[in-house]
Design a protein around this motif. Structure first.
Motif, PDB file in Angstrom:
ATOM      1  N   HIS A 223     -24.650 114.567 -19.100  1.00  0.00           N
ATOM      2  CA  HIS A 223     -23.559 114.204 -18.144  1.00  0.00           C
ATOM      3  C   HIS A 223     -24.309 113.656 -16.948  1.00  0.00           C
ATOM      4  CE1 HIS A 223     -25.532 118.167 -17.199  1.00  0.00           C
ATOM      5  NE2 HIS A 223     -24.883 118.140 -16.003  1.00  0.00           N
ATOM      6  N   PHE A 224     -25.427 113.356 -16.915  1.00  0.00           N
ATOM      7  CA  PHE A 224     -26.141 112.528 -15.953  1.00  0.00           C
ATOM      8  C   PHE A 224     -26.589 111.214 -16.308  1.00  0.00           C
ATOM      9  CE2 PHE A 224     -26.616 116.485 -13.939  1.00  0.00           C
ATOM     10  CZ  PHE A 224     -27.466 116.434 -12.935  1.00  0.00           C
ATOM     11  N   THR A 225     -26.530 110.335 -15.265  1.00  0.00           N
ATOM     12  CA  THR A 225     -26.888 108.804 -15.696  1.00  0.00           C
ATOM     13  C   THR A 225     -28.304 108.526 -15.600  1.00  0.00           C
ATOM     14  OG1 THR A 225     -24.573 108.156 -14.755  1.00  0.00           O
ATOM     15  CG2 THR A 225     -26.274 106.512 -15.026  1.00  0.00           C
ATOM     16  N   ASP A 226     -29.050 108.013 -16.496  1.00  0.00           N
ATOM     17  CA  ASP A 226     -30.488 107.745 -16.511  1.00  0.00           C
ATOM     18  C   ASP A 226     -30.551 106.805 -15.267  1.00  0.00           C
ATOM     19  OD1 ASP A 226     -31.041 109.346 -18.537  1.00  0.00           O
ATOM     20  OD2 ASP A 226     -30.913 108.058 -19.960  1.00  0.00           O
ATOM     21  N   LEU A 227     -31.782 107.045 -14.556  1.00  0.00           N
ATOM     22  CA  LEU A 227     -32.212 106.162 -13.556  1.00  0.00           C
ATOM     23  C   LEU A 227     -33.563 105.951 -13.334  1.00  0.00           C
ATOM     24  CD1 LEU A 227     -30.839 104.503 -11.097  1.00  0.00           C
ATOM     25  CD2 LEU A 227     -31.408 106.597  -9.536  1.00  0.00           C
ATOM     26  N   ASN A 228     -34.524 104.849 -13.814  1.00  0.00           N
ATOM     27  CA  ASN A 228     -35.846 104.643 -13.516  1.00  0.00           C
ATOM     28  C   ASN A 228     -36.109 103.941 -12.314  1.00  0.00           C
ATOM     29  OD1 ASN A 228     -35.419 101.745 -13.769  1.00  0.00           O
ATOM     30  ND2 ASN A 228     -35.504 101.744 -16.020  1.00  0.00           N
ATOM     31  N   LEU A 229     -37.382 103.880 -12.216  1.00  0.00           N
ATOM     32  CA  LEU A 229     -37.719 103.669 -10.980  1.00  0.00           C
ATOM     33  C   LEU A 229     -37.630 102.073 -10.542  1.00  0.00           C
ATOM     34  CD1 LEU A 229     -41.510 105.196 -10.536  1.00  0.00           C
ATOM     35  CD2 LEU A 229     -39.474 105.628  -9.210  1.00  0.00           C
ATOM     36  N   ILE A 230     -37.474 101.286 -11.311  1.00  0.00           N
ATOM     37  CA  ILE A 230     -37.012  99.945 -11.316  1.00  0.00           C
ATOM     38  C   ILE A 230     -35.671  99.787 -10.639  1.00  0.00           C
ATOM     39  CG2 ILE A 230     -36.668  97.511 -12.311  1.00  0.00           C
ATOM     40  CD1 ILE A 230     -38.903  98.008 -14.256  1.00  0.00           C
ATOM     41  N   GLN A 231     -34.827 100.685 -11.132  1.00  0.00           N
ATOM     42  CA  GLN A 231     -33.435 100.937 -10.951  1.00  0.00           C
ATOM     43  C   GLN A 231     -33.179 101.539  -9.611  1.00  0.00           C
ATOM     44  OE1 GLN A 231     -32.160 102.828 -14.393  1.00  0.00           O
ATOM     45  NE2 GLN A 231     -31.289 100.868 -15.341  1.00  0.00           N
ATOM     46  N   PHE A 232     -33.946 102.492  -9.397  1.00  0.00           N
ATOM     47  CA  PHE A 232     -34.004 103.121  -7.933  1.00  0.00           C
ATOM     48  C   PHE A 232     -34.228 102.179  -6.937  1.00  0.00           C
ATOM     49  CE2 PHE A 232     -36.131 105.711  -4.770  1.00  0.00           C
ATOM     50  CZ  PHE A 232     -35.310 106.641  -4.306  1.00  0.00           C
ATOM     51  N   ASN A 233     -35.530 101.371  -7.032  1.00  0.00           N
ATOM     52  CA  ASN A 233     -35.858 100.543  -5.952  1.00  0.00           C
ATOM     53  C   ASN A 233     -34.935  99.448  -5.646  1.00  0.00           C
ATOM     54  OD1 ASN A 233     -38.265 101.929  -5.406  1.00  0.00           O
ATOM     55  ND2 ASN A 233     -39.358 100.977  -7.051  1.00  0.00           N
ATOM     56  N   ARG A 234     -34.220  98.972  -6.911  1.00  0.00           N
ATOM     57  CA  ARG A 234     -33.404  97.746  -6.815  1.00  0.00           C
ATOM     58  C   ARG A 234     -32.251  98.277  -5.699  1.00  0.00           C
ATOM     59  NH1 ARG A 234     -31.499  97.272 -11.860  1.00  0.00           N
ATOM     60  NH2 ARG A 234     -33.183  95.948 -12.510  1.00  0.00           N
ATOM     61  N   TRP A 235     -31.853  99.566  -6.208  1.00  0.00           N
ATOM     62  CA  TRP A 235     -30.588 100.266  -5.251  1.00  0.00           C
ATOM     63  C   TRP A 235     -31.161 100.522  -3.780  1.00  0.00           C
ATOM     64  CZ3 TRP A 235     -30.238 105.864  -4.244  1.00  0.00           C
ATOM     65  CH2 TRP A 235     -29.142 106.237  -3.389  1.00  0.00           C
TER      66      TRP A 235
END
Length: 263
Positions: A223-235
């Motif tokens: 039920h969680f959305t996966d988030l990698n470091l590239i996506q985290f830093n983009r946000w």
């Protein structure tokens, strides 16, 4: 709670300006507890559990709840600092609460659980005190998860003991927190229109740190959305004018999977 994100981190973040801000946030949360047991004693000699929870495990107004392994504290502090610096998002670092449970338990046990000789603790009394402190802690963490709009799980080799078809953890605190996200009420912010599925049921347990006893639990993160470091830093590099705007941008970049939408 509205959304959960599974943030995958393999290594420690590089320490820079975010870490200093994160330490300030951590210390503010950490210093909000009151360690004087005598203030909790009622007239008949019983302990006021409600007052202990209010003082030791306070409900702090936060946007985001960060669940992490105690071995990932540096990364947790970094994330809290980064989100506040860039978005003014206030992060509740869960270890600021459970880090005090053993301190509270020691105070209670020294006062009420010593054997007649005073050299050891009475086994039954210790079981009783531990169950109460862990219940207070679980209750406090559940309230915080309920009050925060979003939860991040810091997924690392420290928090996940086994990665195969299913992920497993040997931390009952992490298991308890992630389990809570599946049964807690699902609240869509007024500013958002999407309605999502209520999370399913599961069980809540508490953590033991005995080195010779290793117990693992299935860690249900579907039920969680996966988030990698590239996506985290983009946000993190997005321009946002407020915490709400920043969270909306996170949701825009990572829409809810259709399987969680109410039909």
């Amino acid at each position: 709670m509205y959304r959960g994100f599974n943030l995958n981190v393999e290594n420690e973040f590089d320490i820079h300006k975010y870490h200093e801000i994160g330490i300030e946030i951590f210390n503010i949360l950490k210093n909000s507890v009151r360690p004087r047991l005598k203030e909790y004693i009622l007239p008949k000699g019983t302990i006021d559990g409600d007052k202990i929870m209010a003082d030791w495990f306070p409900e702090v107004k936060s946007h985001l709840f960060l669940s992490h392994s105690h071995n990932d504290l540096k990364n947790a502090v970094y994330i809290a600092g980064a989100l506040y610096t860039e978005f003014k998002i206030l992060t509740f670092i869960d270890s600021t609460v459970w880090g005090y449970s053993n301190d509270l338990l020691k105070i209670i046990d020294d006062e009420y659980c010593k054997s007649e000789s005073g050299e050891t603790y009475d086994y039954q009394s210790r079981n009783y005190s531990t169950s109460h402190v862990h219940l207070m802690l679980t209750s406090a963490l559940s309230k915080m998860i309920d009050n925060c709009e979003v939860i991040f799980f810091l997924n690392s080799p420290n928090s996940v003991s086994t990665k195969s078809i299913t992920e497993r953890t040997n931390s009952p605190w992490i298991f308890s927190e992630i389990s809570t996200t599946k049964i807690i009420r699902k609240i869509t912010p007024n500013r958002l229109k999407e309605l999502t599925k209520m999370f399913s049921d599961t069980v809540m347990l508490n953590e033991s740190q005995r080195s010779q006893l290793r117990i693992e639990y299935n860690l249900e993160l579907s039920h969680f959305t996966d988030l990698n470091l590239i996506q985290f830093n983009r946000w993190l590099n997005s321009y946002c004018s407020s915490p709400d705007n920043a969270l909306d941008e996170l949701y825009r970049q990572h829409p809810i999977d259709s399987k969680f939408l109410i039909k």
